[in-house]
Design a protein around this motif. Structure first.
Motif, PDB file in Angstrom:
ATOM      1  N   UNK A 123       0.833  -1.205   0.000  1.00 56.86           N
ATOM      2  CA  UNK A 123       0.000   0.000   0.000  1.00 56.86           C
ATOM      3  C   UNK A 123       0.868   1.257   0.000  1.00 56.86           C
ATOM      4  N   UNK A 124       1.930   1.239   0.777  1.00 53.15           N
ATOM      5  CA  UNK A 124       2.833   2.387   0.839  1.00 53.15           C
ATOM      6  C   UNK A 124       3.438   2.665  -0.535  1.00 53.15           C
ATOM      7  N   UNK A 125       3.878   1.620  -1.235  1.00 51.65           N
ATOM      8  CA  UNK A 125       4.471   1.799  -2.557  1.00 51.65           C
ATOM      9  C   UNK A 125       3.474   2.394  -3.543  1.00 51.65           C
ATOM     10  N   UNK A 126       2.246   1.904  -3.544  1.00 54.58           N
ATOM     11  CA  UNK A 126       1.257   2.448  -4.487  1.00 54.58           C
ATOM     12  C   UNK A 126       0.925   3.899  -4.167  1.00 54.58           C
ATOM     13  N   UNK A 127       0.898   4.239  -2.903  1.00 51.43           N
ATOM     14  CA  UNK A 127       0.676   5.632  -2.540  1.00 51.43           C
ATOM     15  C   UNK A 127       1.848   6.504  -3.007  1.00 51.43           C
ATOM     16  N   UNK A 128       3.053   5.940  -2.939  1.00 52.30           N
ATOM     17  CA  UNK A 128       4.227   6.675  -3.424  1.00 52.30           C
ATOM     18  C   UNK A 128       4.186   6.826  -4.946  1.00 52.30           C
ATOM     19  N   UNK A 129       3.752   5.776  -5.651  1.00 47.22           N
ATOM     20  CA  UNK A 129       3.631   5.878  -7.106  1.00 47.22           C
ATOM     21  C   UNK A 129       2.733   7.049  -7.484  1.00 47.22           C
ATOM     22  N   UNK A 130       1.622   7.174  -6.783  1.00 48.87           N
ATOM     23  CA  UNK A 130       0.617   8.175  -7.141  1.00 48.87           C
ATOM     24  C   UNK A 130       0.970   9.576  -6.670  1.00 48.87           C
ATOM     25  N   UNK A 131       1.552   9.694  -5.497  1.00 51.49           N
ATOM     26  CA  UNK A 131       1.657  11.011  -4.866  1.00 51.49           C
ATOM     27  C   UNK A 131       3.072  11.580  -4.791  1.00 51.49           C
ATOM     28  N   UNK A 132       4.080  10.831  -5.260  1.00 49.71           N
ATOM     29  CA  UNK A 132       5.454  11.328  -5.239  1.00 49.71           C
ATOM     30  C   UNK A 132       6.092  11.080  -6.603  1.00 49.71           C
ATOM     31  N   UNK A 133       7.369  11.410  -6.701  1.00 52.92           N
ATOM     32  CA  UNK A 133       8.101  11.182  -7.954  1.00 52.92           C
ATOM     33  C   UNK A 133       8.853   9.851  -7.939  1.00 52.92           C
ATOM     34  N   UNK A 134       8.389   8.892  -7.133  1.00 56.58           N
ATOM     35  CA  UNK A 134       9.084   7.604  -7.040  1.00 56.58           C
ATOM     36  C   UNK A 134       9.244   6.962  -8.412  1.00 56.58           C
ATOM     37  N   UNK A 145      -7.135   7.077 -12.570  1.00 60.69           N
ATOM     38  CA  UNK A 145      -8.025   6.021 -12.083  1.00 60.69           C
ATOM     39  C   UNK A 145      -7.742   5.608 -10.640  1.00 60.69           C
ATOM     40  N   UNK A 146      -6.494   5.710 -10.240  1.00 60.02           N
ATOM     41  CA  UNK A 146      -6.114   5.280  -8.893  1.00 60.02           C
ATOM     42  C   UNK A 146      -6.706   6.212  -7.837  1.00 60.02           C
ATOM     43  N   UNK A 147      -7.245   5.624  -6.776  1.00 54.88           N
ATOM     44  CA  UNK A 147      -7.818   6.404  -5.675  1.00 54.88           C
ATOM     45  C   UNK A 147      -6.979   6.260  -4.410  1.00 54.88           C
ATOM     46  N   UNK A 148      -6.837   5.028  -3.917  1.00 54.73           N
ATOM     47  CA  UNK A 148      -6.043   4.815  -2.707  1.00 54.73           C
ATOM     48  C   UNK A 148      -5.754   3.326  -2.528  1.00 54.73           C
ATOM     49  N   UNK A 149      -4.795   3.043  -1.658  1.00 53.50           N
ATOM     50  CA  UNK A 149      -4.472   1.666  -1.278  1.00 53.50           C
ATOM     51  C   UNK A 149      -4.432   1.576   0.238  1.00 53.50           C
ATOM     52  N   UNK A 150      -4.875   0.444   0.768  1.00 50.50           N
ATOM     53  CA  UNK A 150      -4.827   0.257   2.217  1.00 50.50           C
ATOM     54  C   UNK A 150      -4.598  -1.209   2.543  1.00 50.50           C
ATOM     55  N   UNK A 151      -3.927  -1.438   3.666  1.00 48.57           N
ATOM     56  CA  UNK A 151      -3.714  -2.791   4.156  1.00 48.57           C
ATOM     57  C   UNK A 151      -4.929  -3.217   4.977  1.00 48.57           C
ATOM     58  N   UNK A 152      -5.525  -4.340   4.605  1.00 44.95           N
ATOM     59  CA  UNK A 152      -6.639  -4.893   5.379  1.00 44.95           C
ATOM     60  C   UNK A 152      -6.084  -5.649   6.577  1.00 44.95           C
ATOM     61  N   UNK A 153      -5.089  -6.467   6.321  1.00 47.42           N
ATOM     62  CA  UNK A 153      -4.295  -7.137   7.355  1.00 47.42           C
ATOM     63  C   UNK A 153      -2.935  -7.398   6.734  1.00 47.42           C
TER      64      UNK A 153
END
Length: 549
Positions: A123-134, A145-153
């Motif tokens: 989830x952290x990586x996908x958030x970085x893909x979308x919101x940073x210059x990673x 299209x991407x909205x957000x990612x979260x860890x369920x467990x």
């Protein structure tokens, strides 16, 4: 290069060609008999000669996807038939509305820094893909299209989209979506992560000798091989030396003289010889946007559709490609997607066959009916001049440059004055030629396993939402609506028709002009087995490779 003791050690030819490759010895720790191939040697070092040296090990250029694939694992991978298969994710579910993807992850996978590769890390990586210059290519592949990612467990991660995007799974098979250690990304400098990214892959980066090579070491604790792998377990070899050898003569000589075990981008003049000498030669047509011309539709002579069409008709692009690449690299008449891309429009590819009479007719119709003493057409005191900027040595090899020179001469025959301007990587990507006032045409490619590449490249550019990838500066609202409809269409057959329509719009308006397919070509020494390329982008895979004797 290192290999079993029977491997050749000729140095003279490669050294004469200007290639310096240090020899490393191989110790056989054990062996297994491989049917029809001799005894498999445990361990050893693969020496691989690539062409371009990237600015970072990972990033948004295909050459970075190639090299980062050795270190970083992805959620999913693509099989030979184009289907999406498990990797870090063992399975996944897609909601009926197409807005939510829930992935089940392999349990117990760790990054090579010892931290867990769990749902929170993904989830952290996908958030970085979308919101940073990673990784810029990862970002544009999932925007908007991407909205957000979260860890369920720990072993379940949910990725939510703003609107349906059936191409999502295919797009994240690309190497741009390799998962990195959040701890490394948070605690180390950008330079450290650039040079030695921390993943969970089959190899780790030992050392980067700038201008020479990257040295990878085997990850002995590797547990996260993809379902498409040829074996289960850590890499067979101990080390991979990824050399940067720009000169094609030197690169091929390094393989034929035993200096290297594998080479990338076999010079086409040597392709037939390579097929005769080596059991494993690979020729892969990369999907996505081919090597085609962006045509500046905003400023200069190509604002006129008739002139763009005349430019397309005016040179024998197919003949130049077949001659310049000795029949090895296919001509591609479709400027927007290559022939290996799903939902390819073959009818669009047939447009603008070489016809200089037609080119002359169109130019006359456009008012470029006079010629100066040099044979260049004129109109109202202006000359029919075009500045064609190309990436020398990293997008275009010397063979590719020869193709451009042949086209330049043919365009001259119908009255174009085409100036070829070679640009360095720093110039082309540093912004020197980003403004529409700086060029008239520029050839480039963009790999992608999906026709959604059309949105990345051809999305309209506005002041509020600029699209720096639209290098033709071509804003067409019908095209935009068509691609967006295709991207969110849940019926595959309807989506195919929409994607084909989009390609036809681009071709009819001559907003781009086709040239040739981007390719992965490789040749492998006969005592090295199971080197292969993955399906989505043609990334070379060495984690299954082994020597025999």
């Amino acid at each position: 290069m290192t290999s079993p003791t029977t491997h050749r050690r000729l140095r003279i030819a490669a050294a004469t060609a200007g290639l310096a490759l240090a020899g490393q010895g191989l110790t056989a720790c054990g062996s297994d008999t491989v049917s029809g191939a001799g005894d498999r040697v445990e361990g050893g070092t693969i020496t691989y000669a690539h062409v371009q040296e990237p600015p970072c090990i990972f990033g948004g250029w295909i050459q970075q996807a190639y090299i980062s694939r050795q270190v970083l694992d992805g959620l999913v991978t693509q099989d030979e038939d184009g289907s999406v298969k498990p990797w870090l994710a063992t399975e996944w579910k897609v909601s009926e509305d197409g807005l939510t993807y829930t992935f089940t992850l392999k349990d117990g996978v760790k990054f090579t820094d010892g931290t867990p590769l769990d749902a929170a890390a993904v989830a952290y990586n996908f958030e970085q893909f979308e919101h940073t210059d990673l990784n810029g290519t990862a970002k544009v592949s999932i925007d908007p299209y991407y909205k957000k990612a979260r860890a369920i467990d720990a072993t379940h991660v949910e990725i939510a989209l703003n609107k349906p995007y059936p191409q999502f799974l295919t797009l994240i098979t690309q190497g741009y979506f390799g998962i990195q250690s959040p701890k490394a990304l948070k605690t180390r400098t950008k330079e450290q992560n650039c040079e030695q990214p921390i993943g969970s892959g089959a190899f780790t980066v030992e050392e980067w000798k700038k201008g020479e090579e990257v040295v990878f070491k085997k990850n002995p604790d590797y547990t996260s091989w993809p379902s498409t792998a040829k074996h289960e377990g850590p890499a067979y070899v101990d080390e991979l030396r990824w050399k940067f050898v720009a000169d094609g003569v030197s690169r091929y000589a390094s393989l034929t003289t035993g200096q290297t075990d594998v080479i990338y981008e076999v010079p086409t003049v040597n392709w037939k010889d390579a097929e005769q000498k080596f059991d494993n030669t690979i020729r892969y047509i990369t999907p996505g946007k081919p090597v085609s011309f962006y045509i500046n539709t905003q400023q200069g002579i190509f604002t006129d559709k008739l002139v763009r069409q005349a430019f397309a008709y005016g040179a024998d692009r197919k003949g130049a490609v077949e001659t310049g690449f000795h029949g090895v690299i296919p001509y591609e008449g479709n400027p927007s997607v290559s022939q290996s891309t799903p939902d390819y429009n073959s009818d669009a590819a047939d447009a603008y066959a070489f016809d200089q009479d037609k080119a002359n007719e169109l130019l006359d119709e456009a008012g470029w009916s006079e010629k100066n003493a040099d044979g260049v057409r004129t109109k109202g005191g202006r000359t029919l001049s075009a500045k064609l900027v190309y990436g020398a040595g990293f997008i275009f090899t010397s063979e590719g440059a020869t193709v451009l020179q042949a086209l330049q001469e043919q365009w001259k025959e119908v009255g174009f004055d085409v100036k070829l301007v070679p640009a360095t990587m720093a110039e082309l990507w540093g912004g020197k030629y980003s403004d529409p006032s700086t060029f008239d045409a520029t050839p480039s490619y963009w790999t992608s396993p999906s026709p959604a590449i059309l949105w990345i490249v051809w999305r309209p550019s506005t002041e509020a939402l600029p699209n720096y990838n639209n290098r033709s500066f071509y804003n067409n609202e019908e095209l935009s609506r068509t691609i967006q409809a295709a991207n969110s269409e849940l019926d595959p057959a309807t989506a195919t028709e929409l994607y084909k329509k989009a390609q036809q719009i681009i071709q009819d308006d001559a907003a781009g002009i086709g040239l040739y397919t981007q390719n992965t070509t490789m040749a492998v020494a006969n005592n090295l087995k199971d080197v292969w390329v993955e399906k989505s982008q043609g990334e070379p895979i060495f984690s299954d490779a082994y020597f025999v004797e």
